[in-house]
Design a protein around this motif. Structure first.
Motif, PDB file in Angstrom:
ATOM      1  N   LEU A   6       0.879  -1.124  -0.138  1.00 13.43           N
ATOM      2  CA  LEU A   6      -0.079  -0.132   0.087  1.00 13.43           C
ATOM      3  C   LEU A   6       0.935   1.467   0.054  1.00 13.43           C
ATOM      4  O   LEU A   6       0.589   2.235  -0.731  1.00 13.43           O
ATOM      5  CB  LEU A   6      -0.816   0.138   1.164  1.00 13.43           C
ATOM      6  N   LYS A   7       1.964   1.106   0.719  1.00 11.84           N
ATOM      7  CA  LYS A   7       2.824   2.420   0.817  1.00 11.84           C
ATOM      8  C   LYS A   7       3.541   2.681  -0.593  1.00 11.84           C
ATOM      9  O   LYS A   7       4.357   3.641  -0.513  1.00 11.84           O
ATOM     10  CB  LYS A   7       4.094   2.024   1.810  1.00 11.84           C
ATOM     11  N   MET A   8       3.607   1.861  -1.409  1.00 14.48           N
ATOM     12  CA  MET A   8       4.372   1.791  -2.914  1.00 14.48           C
ATOM     13  C   MET A   8       3.272   2.887  -3.731  1.00 14.48           C
ATOM     14  O   MET A   8       3.572   2.500  -5.089  1.00 14.48           O
ATOM     15  CB  MET A   8       4.356   0.577  -3.494  1.00 14.48           C
ATOM     16  N   ASN A   9       2.311   3.402  -3.179  1.00 17.95           N
ATOM     17  CA  ASN A   9       1.359   4.029  -4.017  1.00 17.95           C
ATOM     18  C   ASN A   9       0.802   3.072  -5.190  1.00 17.95           C
ATOM     19  O   ASN A   9       0.554   3.412  -6.323  1.00 17.95           O
ATOM     20  CB  ASN A   9       1.891   5.092  -4.941  1.00 17.95           C
ATOM     21  N   SER A  10       0.248   2.035  -4.545  1.00 18.34           N
ATOM     22  CA  SER A  10      -0.063   0.994  -5.549  1.00 18.34           C
ATOM     23  C   SER A  10      -1.670   1.192  -5.837  1.00 18.34           C
ATOM     24  O   SER A  10      -2.417   1.934  -5.011  1.00 18.34           O
ATOM     25  CB  SER A  10      -0.124  -0.328  -4.926  1.00 18.34           C
ATOM     26  N   ALA A  14       2.119  -0.437  -8.941  1.00 16.47           N
ATOM     27  CA  ALA A  14       2.698   0.680  -8.273  1.00 16.47           C
ATOM     28  C   ALA A  14       3.132   1.839  -9.473  1.00 16.47           C
ATOM     29  O   ALA A  14       3.613   1.472 -10.493  1.00 16.47           O
ATOM     30  CB  ALA A  14       4.219   0.182  -7.633  1.00 16.47           C
ATOM     31  N   PHE A  15       2.608   2.844  -8.943  1.00 16.46           N
ATOM     32  CA  PHE A  15       2.833   4.011 -10.051  1.00 16.46           C
ATOM     33  C   PHE A  15       3.679   5.071  -9.376  1.00 16.46           C
ATOM     34  O   PHE A  15       3.593   5.346  -8.235  1.00 16.46           O
ATOM     35  CB  PHE A  15       1.442   4.412 -10.588  1.00 16.46           C
ATOM     36  N   ASN A  16       4.260   5.740 -10.170  1.00 13.88           N
ATOM     37  CA  ASN A  16       4.774   7.045  -9.921  1.00 13.88           C
ATOM     38  C   ASN A  16       4.949   8.135 -10.893  1.00 13.88           C
ATOM     39  O   ASN A  16       4.804   7.661 -12.306  1.00 13.88           O
ATOM     40  CB  ASN A  16       6.552   6.893  -9.146  1.00 13.88           C
ATOM     41  N   PHE A  17       5.086   9.401 -10.565  1.00  8.89           N
ATOM     42  CA  PHE A  17       4.992  10.610 -11.671  1.00  8.89           C
ATOM     43  C   PHE A  17       6.456  10.801 -12.085  1.00  8.89           C
ATOM     44  O   PHE A  17       7.382  10.814 -11.140  1.00  8.89           O
ATOM     45  CB  PHE A  17       4.276  11.718 -11.318  1.00  8.89           C
TER      46      PHE A  17
HETATM   47  C1  LIG Z   1       3.588   8.360  -3.428  1.00  9.52           C
HETATM   48  O1  LIG Z   1       3.061   9.410  -3.768  1.00  9.52           O
HETATM   49  C2  LIG Z   1       3.397  10.592  -3.307  1.00  9.52           C
HETATM   50  C3  LIG Z   1       2.576  11.883  -3.882  1.00  9.52           C
HETATM   51  O2  LIG Z   1       1.496  11.512  -4.488  1.00  9.52           O
HETATM   52  C4  LIG Z   1       4.847  10.821  -3.331  1.00  9.52           C
HETATM   53  O3  LIG Z   1       5.153  11.878  -2.423  1.00  9.52           O
HETATM   54  C5  LIG Z   1       5.490   9.530  -2.957  1.00  9.52           C
HETATM   55  O4  LIG Z   1       7.032   9.704  -3.042  1.00  9.52           O
HETATM   56  C6  LIG Z   1       5.066   8.429  -3.334  1.00  9.52           C
HETATM   57  N1  LIG Z   1       5.780   7.168  -3.155  1.00  9.52           N
HETATM   58  C7  LIG Z   1       6.567   6.446  -3.864  1.00  9.52           C
HETATM   59  C8  LIG Z   1       6.985   5.214  -3.079  1.00  9.52           C
HETATM   60  O5  LIG Z   1       6.450   6.291  -5.173  1.00  9.52           O
END
Ligand SMILES: *[C@@H]1O[C@H](CO)[C@@H](O)[C@H](O)[C@H]1NC(C)=O
Ligand SMILES: *[C@@H]1O[C@H](CO)[C@@H](O)[C@H](O)[C@H]1NC(C)=O
Ligand SMILES: *[C@@H]1O[C@H](CO)[C@@H](O)[C@H](O)[C@H]1NC(C)=O
Length: 509
Positions: free
Chosen positions: A310-314, A357-360
């Protein structure tokens, strides 16, 4: 002298012919040093467990199937044992009352969607591994009564493309006694009773677990079973893997990697922790399923997600199939270990949920969205993995399914039922919002003779009809038989209900 040589030759001849016959396995232990389904991502032992739990074995070892392989239930396919195909199975000619049906060719979408997630999860997650689709089970069934099987074989496809060729060295007959042992594994083991008594180590017990010594039993419960419990939910299934010699250590290492568990042995909490930090510390499996909203759209249901994931922005993304890379819908899981999310994606066969898991990322001055797949769920099956319901008194059956989120019905007619068009001239199928509705309170109906023909199999004609009513939990189709035309469509006493499908999503499978 001549005479002894002749005998000697005869003996040699005898040995060489029997050597080509298929070995029979009588108990789970006989599976031990075979390769069938013994390592990730092979699915053979999972299929065998599935089969044992969908049959009854009679006094005289006859096997009653709780499904009809000729109707393609659960993805069974007619298997031709012609002399051209490389089959190790005994040849059956056309005049024979027996036919072979094979199960387990997961590369075919119509097959894998019909089997439960425990059989297919490794197939979905071992994306490019050629071993993910090798194992098959073949049944020899009676043509006149396809619910009756007299032989069960396990085998291995020579290649994924050519399903006709099976490897003779990896083909074995399964004695019904072995299947009975697998069925016994479903009953929980009374550990306290065993540890207090002297029963374990008993060689003559029907329960294959009791053959183990107390030390072996404890070892399996402490290690093997603990390692498997967040991979396979069913304890009986785990026992089969343990007793058949499945490569549990390798499977557990793959599991730890997939779910980012710590490399060293996680702390085993005796208390059931509601929110384990990682999956390996938990006590249950992760589930991700596609279900139906009240009006035919895809709804995601998930449970068992551990904190580290859940912490991985999944989140969970829906794709139109397991091979598609086009994102259909995002679902927001909102950091919850379990929950549900309703989308506006119309329900269709094959929809595939993936946990990502996603990231921008910032690239070329734009904000891009990247994701990596953590785990792949099972595809949605158009009929919810429910087999057709028999139409009482006829060699025909009725199935409820969906396409585009609409309630649809399919009728299977046995080829031998040649006068069905006149017999069913005044019969119809009606759709209800629940199984509680009275027969005349249908939402939609269609005459059987107006269904469209879609397929002709070895044994069945298949007809379909798509209604304009939405599918949703509880929806039911009924087959209504009438001798005379019921012009006003108002229920008459002459009309009788001959089949009621299982209400949509009312069974867990
Ligand atoms: C999850 O998203 C937040 C912002 O939406 C970001 O600050 C954080 O680094 C992200 N965590 C991961 C593990 O990518
Ligand atoms: C299978 O295992 C048995 C003992 O359990 C052993 O005697 C036999 O040699 C093994 N067979 C093969 C082919 O490894
Ligand atoms: C169904 O078909 C089988 C085999 O063709 C036949 O023996 C049986 O009588 C049929 N049953 C009905 C209800 O027509």
């Amino acid at each position: 002298m001549e005479w002894t040589r002749f005998l000697f030759c005869l003996a040699l001849f005898f040995v060489s012919t029997t050597a080509s016959t298929i070995e029979t396995l009588h108990k789970i232990e006989d599976l031990k040093n075979k390769t069938f389904g013994h390592e990730y991502p092979r699915h053979g032992l999972l299929l065998l467990y599935w089969l044992a739990n969908h049959i009854s074995i009679g006094q005289s070892e006859d096997i009653l199937l709780h499904f009809d392989p000729a109707r393609q239930d659960y993805g069974f396919r007619y298997y031709e044992s012609s002399s051209e195909t490389g089959t190790p199975l005994p040849y059956l000619d056309d005049s024979s009352d027996r036919a072979y049906y094979s199960l387990g060719s997961l590369s075919s979408e119509t097959v894998r969607t019909k089997l439960p997630p425990y059989v297919t999860q490794d197939y979905y997650n071992a994306f490019e591994d050629p071993k993910r689709d090798l194992d098959r089970i073949v049944l020899r069934v009676s043509r006149t009564n396809p619910n009756q099987a007299d032989k069960v074989y396990i085998t291995q496809a020579v290649s994924n493309e050519q399903d006709a060729d099976y490897d003779p060295d990896e083909t074995f007959e399964i004695n019904p006694n072995l299947l009975t042992q697998v069925q016994i594994l479903k009953t929980p083991l009374d550990l306290i009773q065993i540890l207090e008594s002297h029963v374990s180590g008993a060689q003559n017990s029907d329960d294959p677990r009791l053959v183990l010594s107390k030390d072996q039993l404890l070892y399996h419960l402490k290690h093997s079973d603990k390692h498997l419990q967040t991979i396979f939910e069913d304890p009986g299934m785990r026992w089969l893997l343990i007793l058949a010699g499945y490569d549990i250590d390798n499977r557990y290492n793959i599991h730890k990697k997939a779910w980012s568990c710590p490399a060293d042995e996680p702390i085993q909490h005796d208390q059931i922790s509601r929110d384990p930090e990682t999956l390996c510390e938990g006590h249950s499996t992760v589930k991700i399923e596609v279900k139906s909203t009240e009006d035919g759209y895809a709804k995601i249901i998930w449970s068992g997600l551990p904190k580290n994931i859940l912490k991985m922005n999944s989140t969970i993304i829906l794709f139109s199939s397991d091979t598609s890379d086009e994102l259909e819908r995002f679902t927001a899981i909102g950091g919850q270990t379990s929950g549900s999310y309703e989308t506006y994606l119309a329900l269709n066969h094959g929809i595939h949920p993936r946990l990502v898991a996603f990231n921008f990322v910032f690239e070329f001055g734009f904000i891009g969205l990247r994701y990596s797949v953590i785990w792949r769920g099972s595809q949605f099956d158009e009929a919810n993995r429910v087999i057709p319901t028999k139409i009482t008194g006829y060699n025909a059956s009725l199935q409820l399914y969906t396409t585009g989120g609409y309630a649809c019905a399919r009728i299977y007619i046995r080829n031998s039922f040649t006068d069905w068009k006149s017999e069913f001239a005044n019969s119809w199928v009606s759709f209800y919002t629940s199984d509680q509705e009275l027969d005349h309170n249908y939402k939609h109906y269609q005459w059987v003779t107006k269904f469209s023909k879609v397929e002709n199999t070895e044994e069945y004609l298949i007809y379909e009809y798509k209604s304009s009513m939405s599918i949703g939990p509880g929806v039911q189709a009924r087959f209504i038989f009438s001798r005379g035309r019921v012009l006003s469509r108002i229920f008459r006493s002459s009309a009788t209900v001959k089949a009621r499908t299982v209400p949509w999503e009312s069974v867990k499978n």
